[in-house]
Design a protein around this motif. Structure first.
Motif, PDB file in Angstrom:
ATOM      1  N   ILE A   1       0.909  -1.189  -0.060  1.00  0.00           N
ATOM      2  CA  ILE A   1       0.041  -0.009   0.208  1.00  0.00           C
ATOM      3  C   ILE A   1       0.877   1.425   0.017  1.00  0.00           C
ATOM      4  CG2 ILE A   1      -1.299   1.302   1.375  1.00  0.00           C
ATOM      5  CD1 ILE A   1      -2.967  -1.238   1.961  1.00  0.00           C
ATOM      6  N   ARG A   2       1.922   1.205   0.995  1.00  0.00           N
ATOM      7  CA  ARG A   2       2.707   2.347   0.731  1.00  0.00           C
ATOM      8  C   ARG A   2       3.682   2.641  -0.394  1.00  0.00           C
ATOM      9  NH1 ARG A   2       6.635   3.641   6.092  1.00  0.00           N
ATOM     10  NH2 ARG A   2       4.910   3.453   7.266  1.00  0.00           N
ATOM     11  N   SER A   3       4.173   1.487  -1.097  1.00  0.00           N
ATOM     12  CA  SER A   3       4.922   1.655  -2.397  1.00  0.00           C
ATOM     13  C   SER A   3       3.967   2.372  -3.716  1.00  0.00           C
ATOM     14  CB  SER A   3       5.408   0.125  -2.788  1.00  0.00           C
ATOM     15  OG  SER A   3       4.057  -0.583  -3.143  1.00  0.00           O
ATOM     16  N   LEU A   4       2.691   2.250  -3.303  1.00  0.00           N
ATOM     17  CA  LEU A   4       1.623   2.414  -4.245  1.00  0.00           C
ATOM     18  C   LEU A   4       1.011   3.949  -3.922  1.00  0.00           C
ATOM     19  CD1 LEU A   4      -0.113  -0.939  -5.271  1.00  0.00           C
ATOM     20  CD2 LEU A   4       1.424   0.127  -6.570  1.00  0.00           C
ATOM     21  N   SER A   5       1.611   4.337  -2.579  1.00  0.00           N
ATOM     22  CA  SER A   5       1.098   5.674  -2.074  1.00  0.00           C
ATOM     23  C   SER A   5      -0.328   5.474  -1.849  1.00  0.00           C
ATOM     24  CB  SER A   5       1.413   6.734  -3.037  1.00  0.00           C
ATOM     25  OG  SER A   5       2.941   6.929  -3.129  1.00  0.00           O
TER      26      SER A   5
ATOM     27  N   ALA B   1       8.632  18.502  -4.144  1.00  0.00           N
ATOM     28  CA  ALA B   1       9.939  17.664  -3.413  1.00  0.00           C
ATOM     29  C   ALA B   1       9.396  16.254  -3.739  1.00  0.00           C
ATOM     30  CB  ALA B   1      10.021  17.976  -2.052  1.00  0.00           C
ATOM     31  N   GLN B   2       8.222  15.984  -3.569  1.00  0.00           N
ATOM     32  CA  GLN B   2       7.805  14.267  -4.040  1.00  0.00           C
ATOM     33  C   GLN B   2       8.379  14.006  -5.158  1.00  0.00           C
ATOM     34  OE1 GLN B   2       6.218  16.454  -1.687  1.00  0.00           O
ATOM     35  NE2 GLN B   2       7.385  15.311  -0.250  1.00  0.00           N
ATOM     36  N   VAL B   3       8.143  14.820  -6.423  1.00  0.00           N
ATOM     37  CA  VAL B   3       8.492  14.323  -7.610  1.00  0.00           C
ATOM     38  C   VAL B   3       9.810  14.637  -8.050  1.00  0.00           C
ATOM     39  CG1 VAL B   3       6.120  14.783  -8.336  1.00  0.00           C
ATOM     40  CG2 VAL B   3       7.866  16.554  -8.601  1.00  0.00           C
ATOM     41  N   ASN B   4      10.679  15.187  -6.844  1.00  0.00           N
ATOM     42  CA  ASN B   4      12.182  15.336  -7.317  1.00  0.00           C
ATOM     43  C   ASN B   4      13.048  14.599  -6.295  1.00  0.00           C
ATOM     44  OD1 ASN B   4      12.589  17.731  -9.371  1.00  0.00           O
ATOM     45  ND2 ASN B   4      10.867  18.186  -8.371  1.00  0.00           N
ATOM     46  N   GLY B   5      12.511  13.531  -5.801  1.00  0.00           N
ATOM     47  CA  GLY B   5      13.249  12.582  -4.805  1.00  0.00           C
ATOM     48  C   GLY B   5      12.460  11.939  -3.657  1.00  0.00           C
ATOM     49  N   ARG B   6      11.315  12.650  -3.170  1.00  0.00           N
ATOM     50  CA  ARG B   6      10.575  12.102  -2.220  1.00  0.00           C
ATOM     51  C   ARG B   6      11.471  11.686  -0.871  1.00  0.00           C
ATOM     52  NH1 ARG B   6       6.065   7.509  -2.850  1.00  0.00           N
ATOM     53  NH2 ARG B   6       4.881   7.723  -0.688  1.00  0.00           N
ATOM     54  N   ASN B   7      11.504  10.717  -0.547  1.00  0.00           N
ATOM     55  CA  ASN B   7      12.080  10.202   0.587  1.00  0.00           C
ATOM     56  C   ASN B   7      13.828   9.900   0.603  1.00  0.00           C
ATOM     57  OD1 ASN B   7      10.086  10.802   2.396  1.00  0.00           O
ATOM     58  ND2 ASN B   7       9.474   8.695   2.219  1.00  0.00           N
ATOM     59  N   ALA B   8      14.059  10.038  -0.717  1.00  0.00           N
ATOM     60  CA  ALA B   8      15.232   9.675  -0.962  1.00  0.00           C
ATOM     61  C   ALA B   8      16.272  10.747  -1.146  1.00  0.00           C
ATOM     62  CB  ALA B   8      15.453   9.022  -2.465  1.00  0.00           C
TER      63      ALA B   8
ATOM     64  N   GLY C   1      11.807   6.608  -5.032  1.00  0.00           N
ATOM     65  CA  GLY C   1      12.026   7.437  -3.819  1.00  0.00           C
ATOM     66  C   GLY C   1      11.004   7.292  -2.768  1.00  0.00           C
ATOM     67  N   ILE C   2      10.685   5.991  -2.620  1.00  0.00           N
ATOM     68  CA  ILE C   2       9.556   5.732  -1.594  1.00  0.00           C
ATOM     69  C   ILE C   2      10.014   5.825  -0.255  1.00  0.00           C
ATOM     70  CG2 ILE C   2       8.087   3.725  -0.725  1.00  0.00           C
ATOM     71  CD1 ILE C   2       7.228   4.837  -3.637  1.00  0.00           C
ATOM     72  N   SER C   3      11.332   5.510  -0.073  1.00  0.00           N
ATOM     73  CA  SER C   3      11.949   5.446   1.074  1.00  0.00           C
ATOM     74  C   SER C   3      13.349   5.675   0.919  1.00  0.00           C
ATOM     75  CB  SER C   3      11.954   4.279   2.141  1.00  0.00           C
ATOM     76  OG  SER C   3      12.501   3.077   1.509  1.00  0.00           O
TER      77      SER C   3
ATOM     78  N   ALA D   1      12.690   1.825   6.603  1.00  0.00           N
ATOM     79  CA  ALA D   1      11.284   1.659   6.271  1.00  0.00           C
ATOM     80  C   ALA D   1      10.420   2.833   6.228  1.00  0.00           C
ATOM     81  CB  ALA D   1      10.492   0.547   7.370  1.00  0.00           C
ATOM     82  N   THR D   2      10.927   3.978   6.872  1.00  0.00           N
ATOM     83  CA  THR D   2      10.249   5.430   6.687  1.00  0.00           C
ATOM     84  C   THR D   2      11.383   6.295   6.770  1.00  0.00           C
ATOM     85  OG1 THR D   2      10.526   5.588   9.378  1.00  0.00           O
ATOM     86  CG2 THR D   2       8.314   4.435   8.440  1.00  0.00           C
ATOM     87  N   ALA D   3      10.742   7.480   6.554  1.00  0.00           N
ATOM     88  CA  ALA D   3      11.710   8.576   6.237  1.00  0.00           C
ATOM     89  C   ALA D   3      12.564   8.945   7.521  1.00  0.00           C
ATOM     90  CB  ALA D   3      10.830   9.972   5.778  1.00  0.00           C
ATOM     91  N   GLU D   4      13.943   9.604   7.062  1.00  0.00           N
ATOM     92  CA  GLU D   4      14.585   9.930   8.280  1.00  0.00           C
ATOM     93  C   GLU D   4      14.123  11.154   9.080  1.00  0.00           C
ATOM     94  OE1 GLU D   4      19.535  11.042   8.836  1.00  0.00           O
ATOM     95  OE2 GLU D   4      18.467  10.536   7.001  1.00  0.00           O
ATOM     96  N   ALA D   5      14.363  11.070  10.366  1.00  0.00           N
ATOM     97  CA  ALA D   5      13.809  12.218  11.174  1.00  0.00           C
ATOM     98  C   ALA D   5      14.750  13.642  10.698  1.00  0.00           C
ATOM     99  CB  ALA D   5      13.968  12.018  12.437  1.00  0.00           C
ATOM    100  N   PHE D   6      14.086  14.920  10.972  1.00  0.00           N
ATOM    101  CA  PHE D   6      14.931  15.978  10.567  1.00  0.00           C
ATOM    102  C   PHE D   6      15.535  16.403  11.976  1.00  0.00           C
ATOM    103  CE2 PHE D   6      14.439  20.854  10.141  1.00  0.00           C
ATOM    104  CZ  PHE D   6      15.551  20.983   9.502  1.00  0.00           C
ATOM    105  N   ASN D   7      16.629  16.877  12.047  1.00  0.00           N
ATOM    106  CA  ASN D   7      17.196  17.342  13.251  1.00  0.00           C
ATOM    107  C   ASN D   7      17.848  18.819  13.236  1.00  0.00           C
ATOM    108  OD1 ASN D   7      19.509  17.261  11.518  1.00  0.00           O
ATOM    109  ND2 ASN D   7      20.232  15.165  12.268  1.00  0.00           N
TER     110      ASN D   7
END
Length: 202
Positions: free
Chosen positions: A88-92, A141-148, A186-188, A193-199
């Protein structure tokens, strides 16, 4: 005109039609997640900052169970992400309930992704500008890399979107989003498994 008025009208109409047309898929997702999550529930809700940093309640499909270790602590995300949730996540498809947020006016179909409230004090003055528009289900941002890509790069894309928002740009992002979903790019972040936290720096 488009940014201040027409965009909101289109958001409402498209979200309403999408919810009706996608209702069979939504029902199937609810049933699959009900069993896959083993009692953890189907929906995930969380406070997020919206336009002008006003806090709203975001809703998504829950893709992880609540399994814990012997000490009662939740297992790492990668261990709680179910097989159904991963697909489900891979297909958004986990983002679809946010159409309700769009109807309510908390979100737009396209705009900077709404991140965690705890990140607000970490933003630079320029990064805060991402909240000058409604957050979106998808965005530049999502179409230019997303979580990658790094958070810093995402925020650069977000502010660029705020400064260059037009109808044609939204149309471009819409079709690029569909492309990204099909190629599952760019799913992750690698190894997560999830996006890295912002510090505040990354």
């Amino acid at each position: 005109m488009y940014k201040n008025y027409i965009k909101r009208i289109l958001d409402f109409l498209i979200a309403l039609v999408a919810l009706v047309c996608l209702s069979p898929i939504l029902i199937i997702e609810i049933l699959l997640l009900y069993f896959a999550n083993e009692g953890a529930g189907v929906f995930f809700t969380q406070d997020r900052p919206g336009k002008d940093e006003k806090i709203f309640r975001l809703i998504k499909f829950k893709t992880m169970n609540e399994k814990r270790n012997a000490s009662g602590e939740l297992l790492p995300d990668k261990d709680r992400l179910t097989k159904v949730g991963r697909v489900i996540r891979s297909l958004s498809l986990d983002e679809l309930p946010q159409l309700l947020n769009v109807l309510k006016g908390d979100m737009s179909l396209i705009g900077p992704r709404p991140l965690l409230v705890k990140y607000l004090p970490l933003y630079s003055r320029e990064q805060h500008r991402r909240h000058e528009v409604r957050p979106g289900i998808t965005g530049w941002a999502q179409v230019n890399g997303r979580n990658a890509i790094t958070h810093t790069k995402k925020f650069e894309y977000d502010v660029w979107y705020v400064d260059n928002l037009t109808f044609m740009l939204d149309v471009k992002i819409f079709f690029l989003t569909i492309k990204k979903i099909f190629i599952r790019e760019g799913i992750s972040t690698a190894g997560r498994a999830t996006a890295e936290a912002f510090n505040g720096h990354n």
